[in-house]
Design an enzyme around this catalytic site. Structure first.
Site, PDB file in Angstrom:
ATOM      1  N   ASP A  15       0.818  -1.213   0.000  1.00  0.00           N
ATOM      2  CA  ASP A  15       0.000   0.000   0.000  1.00  0.00           C
ATOM      3  C   ASP A  15       0.854   1.266   0.000  1.00  0.00           C
ATOM      4  O   ASP A  15       1.991   1.251   0.449  1.00  0.00           O
ATOM      5  CB  ASP A  15      -0.883   0.035   1.254  1.00  0.00           C
ATOM      6  CG  ASP A  15      -2.073  -0.898   1.133  1.00  0.00           C
ATOM      7  OD1 ASP A  15      -2.094  -1.710   0.197  1.00  0.00           O
ATOM      8  OD2 ASP A  15      -2.974  -0.809   1.987  1.00  0.00           O
ATOM      9  N   HIS A  57       3.729  -2.210   3.304  1.00  0.00           N
ATOM     10  CA  HIS A  57       3.688  -0.820   2.828  1.00  0.00           C
ATOM     11  C   HIS A  57       5.000  -0.435   2.155  1.00  0.00           C
ATOM     12  O   HIS A  57       6.060  -0.599   2.747  1.00  0.00           O
ATOM     13  CB  HIS A  57       3.421   0.140   3.994  1.00  0.00           C
ATOM     14  CG  HIS A  57       2.008   0.104   4.482  1.00  0.00           C
ATOM     15  ND1 HIS A  57       1.552  -0.828   5.384  1.00  0.00           N
ATOM     16  CD2 HIS A  57       0.935   0.875   4.171  1.00  0.00           C
ATOM     17  CE1 HIS A  57       0.273  -0.631   5.612  1.00  0.00           C
ATOM     18  NE2 HIS A  57      -0.145   0.408   4.892  1.00  0.00           N
ATOM     19  N   HIS A 112      -5.431   9.803   0.180  1.00  0.00           N
ATOM     20  CA  HIS A 112      -5.205   8.961   1.351  1.00  0.00           C
ATOM     21  C   HIS A 112      -5.740   9.615   2.618  1.00  0.00           C
ATOM     22  O   HIS A 112      -5.119   9.582   3.682  1.00  0.00           O
ATOM     23  CB  HIS A 112      -3.717   8.632   1.501  1.00  0.00           C
ATOM     24  CG  HIS A 112      -3.482   7.363   2.269  1.00  0.00           C
ATOM     25  ND1 HIS A 112      -3.281   7.339   3.626  1.00  0.00           N
ATOM     26  CD2 HIS A 112      -3.449   6.064   1.877  1.00  0.00           C
ATOM     27  CE1 HIS A 112      -3.103   6.081   4.023  1.00  0.00           C
ATOM     28  NE2 HIS A 112      -3.212   5.291   2.984  1.00  0.00           N
ATOM     29  N   HIS A 119      -5.987   3.176  -4.441  1.00  0.00           N
ATOM     30  CA  HIS A 119      -5.945   3.376  -2.980  1.00  0.00           C
ATOM     31  C   HIS A 119      -6.254   4.844  -2.652  1.00  0.00           C
ATOM     32  O   HIS A 119      -5.655   5.413  -1.753  1.00  0.00           O
ATOM     33  CB  HIS A 119      -4.565   2.950  -2.467  1.00  0.00           C
ATOM     34  CG  HIS A 119      -4.454   2.827  -0.966  1.00  0.00           C
ATOM     35  ND1 HIS A 119      -5.417   2.243  -0.186  1.00  0.00           N
ATOM     36  CD2 HIS A 119      -3.467   3.197  -0.098  1.00  0.00           C
ATOM     37  CE1 HIS A 119      -5.025   2.267   1.086  1.00  0.00           C
ATOM     38  NE2 HIS A 119      -3.864   2.854   1.171  1.00  0.00           N
TER      39      HIS A 119
HETATM   40 ZN   LIG Z   1      -2.768   3.253   2.906  1.00  0.00          ZN
END
Ligand SMILES: [Zn+2]
Length: 482
Positions: free
Chosen positions: A290, A434, A345, A341
Site C-alpha cells: 500500500d 507498505h 489517502h 488506494h
Molecule cells: Zn494506505
C-alpha cells in the site's frame, strides 16, 4: 402534481440559483414552485416573480409559518420542502416521486443534503447523520435526522396531522417527521440530495457541535420515556428505567458495536462483500503493498520481486502515482497489478459522502500514467462505510483488504516483523505491506527500508514452505482492470 415550497427571508443572493435548478428538473409530471415570502425586505420576491414563480406572502416571522402558508397554497398532491440556499440536481423531483411509488405505504420521503464546498468536519457530520438514521430506522422504523431542504409528504397526511406545530422543537424537520410517522411510513432515501451552500457551512464548528448535542438531547428525550416517582421513605426523586427502556439502551450499544466493527476492521463483511482471503486449500498467497509509489523503496521492492520471479499487487495513492509515474509504468510492464488506494489517502475517506470524487481522481491519474483502469480498490487506512462500499460497487470496483499484517511501524527489527508475517501465513491469504506512508515522502515515516529488508525473508521462507505467490486477480479469478 407536485408542489415545491420554498420559505424565504432575504435570500436575493442565492434564490435565483435555487429556482433555476428547480426549473431545470427532468420530472415529466406537472409541478409548481411556490415561494413563501417571509417578509423579505430585499428583492427575493421580485426575483421569484420575474422567473415566473408563484409567490405567497407570510408576514408572521418563522420558517414553519412560511412553510405552512406555502403548503396551504399548494395544489399538488405531494408537497416538497425545499430551501432557498440549496441547489437541486435535475433528477431530484423524479427521485422524490419514485420514492413514493416504490413505497406505497409511505406518507413522506426524506432525503439528504450535501455541502457545495464541504468544510473539514463535513465528513464526520455526514457520518453521524447517516449512522443516526440507520440506527433509528432499525429501532423506530423511521429516519430521525431529516433535512428541511429535502423532505416531501402527501398533503392529505399533512392536513390530517394538523400541519406544522410552530412551537415544536425542529418543527419542519424532526417534529413534522415524527408526527407524520404516526399516520404512515416515513421513507429515507439518502441517495437523494440537494447541495446546500453558505448558510449552514458558515456556522463556526462549535455551533455545529452544539447543534449536534442539542439534536442528540432532543432525540434522547423523545426516545427514553423516563418515569419519575417519589418513594415514601425518602423524599428524593428517583429515576427508574423499565425493562423495555433497558432494552432500548442495550440494542443501540450492540448496533453501534457492530457498525464500529464494520468500519474499523478491514476484514469485516458487515457492510457488504469484501475480499480479504480466498477459501482455496491450495498453498497460494498474495503479497500486497500500500501507499506507493515512494522512491527509492518501491523500485527496490520491484527489483526483489523480479529477482524471485514473484508478482504482487500494489494499491497506489493517486498523488504518489503523479509523483513517480515511471515506477507505476514499470509495474504494469513487470506484470504486477495496480489497485486504486484513493488520491489523497484521507483518513476520513470512508465517512465522507463526496469520497467517490477522490477515488475517481486516483483512477484518472492511474489511467493517464499507465493506461490501465484498476478493478481493485482498497480504502485508506482499511476503513469502510456502507455508502462507500455501495459507491465502490456501483462504479465497478471490488474492495480488497487483507488478513495477514503486522505493525510495520512498531520499531521491531525487520526479521522479527517478517517472522510475524510468516507465522500468520495461510493458504489463500493476503499479506499487507507498505512501500510508502500516505502521501509523505523523504521523511522518517516514508523510510521503508525495513520493508525492503523484510521482503526477501518473507518470500524465501514461504516459498520454502511450499507457497506460490499470486496476484489478487489470480487469487480470486477476477479481472485486474476494467
Ligand atoms: Zn494506505
Amino acid at each position: 402534481m407536485i408542489s415545491v415550497v420554498i420559505p424565504a427571508y432575504n435570500e436575493e443572493k442565492v434564490v435565483r440559483e435555487c429556482l433555476e435548478s428547480l426549473k431545470r428538473q427532468d420530472f415529466t409530471g406537472s409541478y409548481e414552485i411556490i415561494l413563501a415570502d417571509n417578509g423579505s425586505t430585499d428583492t427575493t420576491a421580485q426575483i421569484a416573480r420575474d422567473m415566473g414563480v408563484r409567490v405567497v406572502s407570510c408576514t408572521h416571522k418563522g420558517v414553519s409559518y412560511a412553510r405552512q402558508t406555502g403548503a396551504e397554497a399548494a395544489s399538488g398532491e405531494i408537497v416538497v420542502q425545499a430551501d432557498a440556499d440549496t441547489v437541486y440536481p435535475t433528477w431530484w423531483l423524479s427521485r422524490v416521486q419514485q420514492g413514493f411509488k416504490a413505497h406505497p405505504r409511505a406518507v413522506a420521503v426524506a432525503g439528504a443534503f450535501i455541502y457545495q464546498e464541504p468544510p473539514w468536519w463535513a465528513g464526520f457530520e455526514y457520518f453521524i447523520r447517516v449512522l443516526g438514521n440507520i440506527l433509528t430506522i432499525l429501532l423506530l422504523g423511521r429516519p430521525y435526522v431529516i433535512s428541511g431542504a429535502n423532505f416531501a409528504f402527501y398533503k392529505k397526511s399533512f392536513t390530517l396531522i394538523g400541519g406544522y406545530h410552530h412551537g415544536a422543537y425542529s418543527s419542519d424537520q424532526i417534529d413534522i417527521a415524527t408526527r407524520l410517522s404516526q399516520v404512515g411510513k416515513v421513507f429515507y432515501d439518502r441517495r437523494s440530495y440537494g447541495s446546500t451552500s453558505a448558510r449552514s457551512v458558515s456556522k463556526p464548528v462549535h455551533v455545529v457541535f452544539f447543534d449536534f448535542l442539542r439534536h442528540l438531547y432532543g432525540f434522547a428525550k423523545n426516545y427514553f420515556t423516563i418515569s419519575r416517582g417519589t418513594t415514601k421513605k425518602q423524599s428524593k426523586k428517583i429515576v427508574s428505567i423499565s425493562t423495555g427502556n433497558y432494552l432500548k439502551v442495550v440494542i443501540p450499544i450492540f448496533l453501534i458495536g457492530i457498525l464500529c466493527y464494520g468500519y474499523f476492521v478491514p476484514a469485516s463483511p458487515v457492510f457488504g462483500k469484501v475480499y480479504y482471503k480466498s477459501l482455496t486449500p491450495n498453498k497460494v498467497i498474495a503479497l500486497t503493498f500500500d501507499d506507493g509509489p515512494n522512491e527509492p523503496y518501491t523500485s527496490e521492492v520491484l527489483a526483489i520481486l523480479e529477482k524471485y520471479q514473484v508478482q504482487a499487487t500494489f494499491f497506489q495513492v493517486g498523488y504518489n502515482v503523479q509523483l513517480y509515474p515511471e515506477v507505476s509504468r514499470r509495474m504494469v510492464a513487470d506484470g504486477d497489478i495496480i489497485g486504486n488506494h484513493s488520491y489523497s489517502h484521507n483518513a476520513n475517506h470512508a465517512l465522507s459522502f463526496v469520497s467517490y470524487k477522490d477515488i475517481e481522481l486516483a483512477q484518472q491519474t492511474i489511467y493517464a500514467v499507465t493506461g490501465v483502469k484498476p478493478h481493485l480498490y482498497r480504502g485508506p487506512h482499511g476503513k469502510k462505510s456502507p455508502w462507500e462500499l455501495e459507491a465502490i460497487k456501483k462504479e465497478g470496483f471490488v474492495d480488497v483488504f487483507w488478513n495477514i499484517a503486522t505493525n510495520e511501524l512498531s520499531g521491531k527489527s525487520p526479521s522479527v516483523l517478517a517472522d510475524q508475517i510468516i507465522k500468520k501465513a495461510q493458504p489463500g491469504g493476503i499479506i499487507l505491506l507498505h512501500d510508502g506512508y500516505g502521501t509523505e515522502h523523504n521523511d522518517k515515516n516514508a523510510d521503508k527500508s525495513d520493508t525492503v529488508t523484510m521482503l526477501p525473508i518473507i518470500i524465501q521462507s514461504l516459498q520454502a514452505e511450499g507457497y506460490t505467490f499470486v496476484t489478487i486477480p489470480e487469487l480470486f479469478n477476477i479481472p485486474a482492470y476494467n
